[in-house]
Write a protein that holds these residues in place. Structure first.
Motif, PDB file in Angstrom:
ATOM      1  N   ARG A  32       0.826  -1.210   0.000  1.00 64.83           N
ATOM      2  CA  ARG A  32       0.000   0.000   0.000  1.00 64.83           C
ATOM      3  C   ARG A  32       0.855   1.253   0.000  1.00 64.83           C
ATOM      4  N   MET A  33       1.960   1.219   0.740  1.00 64.52           N
ATOM      5  CA  MET A  33       2.856   2.366   0.787  1.00 64.52           C
ATOM      6  C   MET A  33       3.526   2.580  -0.566  1.00 64.52           C
ATOM      7  N   ILE A  34       4.024   1.506  -1.175  1.00 64.38           N
ATOM      8  CA  ILE A  34       4.695   1.628  -2.474  1.00 64.38           C
ATOM      9  C   ILE A  34       3.729   2.164  -3.523  1.00 64.38           C
ATOM     10  N   GLU A  35       2.518   1.651  -3.548  1.00 68.82           N
ATOM     11  CA  GLU A  35       1.552   2.090  -4.551  1.00 68.82           C
ATOM     12  C   GLU A  35       1.105   3.530  -4.325  1.00 68.82           C
ATOM     13  N   ALA A  36       1.155   3.986  -3.090  1.00 72.29           N
ATOM     14  CA  ALA A  36       0.731   5.356  -2.786  1.00 72.29           C
ATOM     15  C   ALA A  36       1.803   6.387  -3.104  1.00 72.29           C
ATOM     16  N   LEU A 140      18.119  13.842  20.602  1.00 73.39           N
ATOM     17  CA  LEU A 140      16.787  13.449  21.049  1.00 73.39           C
ATOM     18  C   LEU A 140      16.344  12.219  20.279  1.00 73.39           C
ATOM     19  N   PRO A 141      16.475  11.020  20.859  1.00 62.57           N
ATOM     20  CA  PRO A 141      15.992   9.807  20.186  1.00 62.57           C
ATOM     21  C   PRO A 141      14.481   9.845  20.047  1.00 62.57           C
ATOM     22  N   SER A 142      13.966   9.028  19.159  1.00 64.23           N
ATOM     23  CA  SER A 142      12.536   9.106  18.858  1.00 64.23           C
ATOM     24  C   SER A 142      11.660   8.730  20.051  1.00 64.23           C
ATOM     25  N   ALA A 143      12.136   7.832  20.925  1.00 62.74           N
ATOM     26  CA  ALA A 143      11.378   7.395  22.103  1.00 62.74           C
ATOM     27  C   ALA A 143      10.004   6.861  21.713  1.00 62.74           C
ATOM     28  N   VAL A 144       9.942   6.198  20.559  1.00 59.58           N
ATOM     29  CA  VAL A 144       8.700   5.614  20.052  1.00 59.58           C
ATOM     30  C   VAL A 144       8.937   4.128  19.832  1.00 59.58           C
ATOM     31  N   ASP A 145       7.944   3.311  20.121  1.00 62.39           N
ATOM     32  CA  ASP A 145       8.050   1.869  19.895  1.00 62.39           C
ATOM     33  C   ASP A 145       7.920   1.600  18.395  1.00 62.39           C
ATOM     34  N   LEU A 146       9.075   1.486  17.725  1.00 65.99           N
ATOM     35  CA  LEU A 146       9.057   1.314  16.275  1.00 65.99           C
ATOM     36  C   LEU A 146       8.587  -0.072  15.851  1.00 65.99           C
ATOM     37  N   ALA A 147       8.442  -0.989  16.802  1.00 68.30           N
ATOM     38  CA  ALA A 147       7.911  -2.304  16.441  1.00 68.30           C
ATOM     39  C   ALA A 147       6.444  -2.219  16.034  1.00 68.30           C
ATOM     40  N   LEU A 148       5.749  -1.177  16.506  1.00 67.81           N
ATOM     41  CA  LEU A 148       4.363  -0.984  16.092  1.00 67.81           C
ATOM     42  C   LEU A 148       4.327  -0.489  14.652  1.00 67.81           C
ATOM     43  N   ASP A 149       3.423  -1.035  13.863  1.00 66.04           N
ATOM     44  CA  ASP A 149       3.296  -0.659  12.457  1.00 66.04           C
ATOM     45  C   ASP A 149       2.184   0.371  12.324  1.00 66.04           C
ATOM     46  N   PRO A 150       2.486   1.594  11.863  1.00 69.41           N
ATOM     47  CA  PRO A 150       1.430   2.599  11.749  1.00 69.41           C
ATOM     48  C   PRO A 150       0.386   2.267  10.685  1.00 69.41           C
ATOM     49  N   HIS A 151       0.683   1.264   9.829  1.00 63.35           N
ATOM     50  CA  HIS A 151      -0.323   0.845   8.852  1.00 63.35           C
ATOM     51  C   HIS A 151      -1.470   0.074   9.516  1.00 63.35           C
ATOM     52  N   THR A 152      -1.103  -0.756  10.491  1.00 63.14           N
ATOM     53  CA  THR A 152      -2.076  -1.739  10.973  1.00 63.14           C
ATOM     54  C   THR A 152      -2.472  -1.565  12.432  1.00 63.14           C
ATOM     55  N   SER A 153      -1.668  -0.867  13.224  1.00 67.14           N
ATOM     56  CA  SER A 153      -1.977  -0.759  14.646  1.00 67.14           C
ATOM     57  C   SER A 153      -2.736   0.527  14.930  1.00 67.14           C
ATOM     58  N   GLY A 154      -3.722   0.439  15.816  1.00 61.01           N
ATOM     59  CA  GLY A 154      -4.443   1.638  16.226  1.00 61.01           C
ATOM     60  C   GLY A 154      -5.472   2.091  15.208  1.00 61.01           C
ATOM     61  N   PRO A 155      -6.067   3.261  15.449  1.00 57.65           N
ATOM     62  CA  PRO A 155      -7.150   3.745  14.583  1.00 57.65           C
ATOM     63  C   PRO A 155      -6.653   4.156  13.210  1.00 57.65           C
ATOM     64  N   SER A 156      -7.530   4.058  12.215  1.00 55.75           N
ATOM     65  CA  SER A 156      -7.199   4.499  10.874  1.00 55.75           C
ATOM     66  C   SER A 156      -7.207   6.018  10.820  1.00 55.75           C
ATOM     67  N   HIS A 157      -6.474   6.550   9.859  1.00 56.02           N
ATOM     68  CA  HIS A 157      -6.476   7.989   9.645  1.00 56.02           C
ATOM     69  C   HIS A 157      -7.724   8.362   8.868  1.00 56.02           C
ATOM     70  N   SER A 158      -8.292   9.507   9.164  1.00 55.42           N
ATOM     71  CA  SER A 158      -9.513   9.921   8.475  1.00 55.42           C
ATOM     72  C   SER A 158      -9.226  10.569   7.126  1.00 55.42           C
TER      73      SER A 158
END
Length: 356
Positions: A32-36, A140-158
């Motif tokens: 999906r990312m490549i096609e976008a 300043l490191p990102s301090a974010v759990d990069l193992a989470l995939d923003p494509h599939t985890s959590g709510p969709s973007h509107s």
């Protein structure tokens, strides 16, 4: 010791990182990312274990070395990333340091990038980052759990983007610095709203992060859409941006100049960008700006605004996903000299405008 102090895109450049094309691999990403974001004719190249053609990588490395040498002749301290075997790490390359690191003042921020192929990119820059502390720079490191995939985890973007809001994600190349208290950026397929909130937290309350939204369904990085040349003057991409979109932004009142349409090209292929990569310029100081050798219309336009284009071959670097702005990371710019020049320019203008 590396000195870090940069908060705009145009003050005289004094210290910079220039990327390396060594070991470049096509990113293996969610389809999906490549096609976008990527040109349709090259989608099949984005698969695991597929390197860029060696002739392009070798030529790109020569172009980057030539860039480093030119910057040194202009008085810049130049740093290079270490070489990393990306094929064994599922990575991409270290040719584009502007994508993963953001310098603002004396801060160096790690971007929590959406692309999984870029999450280990910091390995190439770690020897440089270890030299920051003695100069007083802040890492300043990102301090974010990069193992989470923003494509599939959590709510969709509107909105129209392929990533959701499952974790903060932003690419540094989605943002431009307009002064010590101002950053201008965009949402895109790699930058989400929670990522912008994360960036605001990292920068702190003294810095305003203002969002605009160009008309670009494939949005990924803002530096082929807007290019500040000096305070109050910028190039814009007329295919993606109506200048009225900047009303009420920190660039309200700037002189906005449409960039000339780029010439069609097919060699070497633009695997990861549109021909508008021609706008991806590096301003070295109030006079000099780096451009690709064949972009003659753009060079003439820059010359008409009192700038001296420095033309270098860079088409093989462009084939891999960026140009002069992406391929560099300015660590130190002499903004105090730029501010003095601006004061002198305003004083001269006010004298010239007095009635006879």
């Amino acid at each position: 010791m590396i000195v870090v102090d940069a908060c705009d895109e145009w003050s005289p450049l004094r210290e910079v990182v220039v990327g390396t094309a060594y070991g470049a691999m096509f990113p293996d990403e969610d389809p999906r990312m490549i096609e976008a974001t990527m040109p349709r004719e090259h989608w099949a190249n984005f698969r695991a274990g597929h390197p860029f053609p060696s002739r392009i990588v070798d030529a790109a490395e020569r172009e980057l070395q030539a860039l480093a040498e030119v910057l040194e002749t202009l008085g810049c301290v130049v740093h290079r990333p270490q070489r990393v075997p990306w094929a064994g790490l599922g990575g991409y390359c270290a040719a584009m340091p502007r994508d993963c690191l953001l310098v603002m003042g004396n801060r160096v921020l790690e971007a929590p990038m959406a692309w999984r192929s870029r999450r280990q990119e910091l390995l190439a820059y770690w020897p440089l980052l270890r030299q920051l502390r003695p100069s007083g720079a802040r890492w300043l490191p990102s301090a974010v759990d990069l193992a989470l995939d923003p494509h599939t985890s959590g709510p969709s973007h509107s909105g129209p983007w392929v990533i959701g809001e499952g974790r903060p994600a932003w690419d540094a190349a989605d943002f431009l610095r307009l002064g010590p208290r101002t950053v201008l950026g965009q949402l895109s397929h790699v930058t989400n709203r929670s990522g912008v909130a994360h960036l605001r937290t990292q920068l702190g309350p003294g810095i305003n992060v203002h969002l605009i939204q160009p008309d670009d369904p494939h949005a990924m990085h803002i530096d082929a859409t807007l290019c500040p040349l000096r305070e109050g003057l910028a190039l814009y991409n007329p295919d993606r941006l109506d200048p009225t979109h900047l009303a009420g932004s920190p660039m309200d009142g700037w002189e906005l100049v449409p960039a000339p349409s780029p010439e069609p090209r097919d060699h070497p292929p633009l695997y990861m960008t549109s021909p508008w990569v021609s706008m991806n310029l590096l301003v070295v100081d109030n006079q000099h700006v780096l451009t690709e050798t064949r972009d003659e219309k753009l060079q003439a336009l820059l010359g008409s605004y009192g700038m001296t284009p420095l033309a270098l071959p860079f088409r093989n670097v462009q084939a891999m996903g960026g140009s002069f702005h992406c391929a560099t990371l300015d660590l130190r710019r002499d903004r105090h000299r730029a501010e003095a020049r601006n004061r002198d320019h305003r004083a001269i203008s006010s004298v010239d405008e007095r009635p006879a």
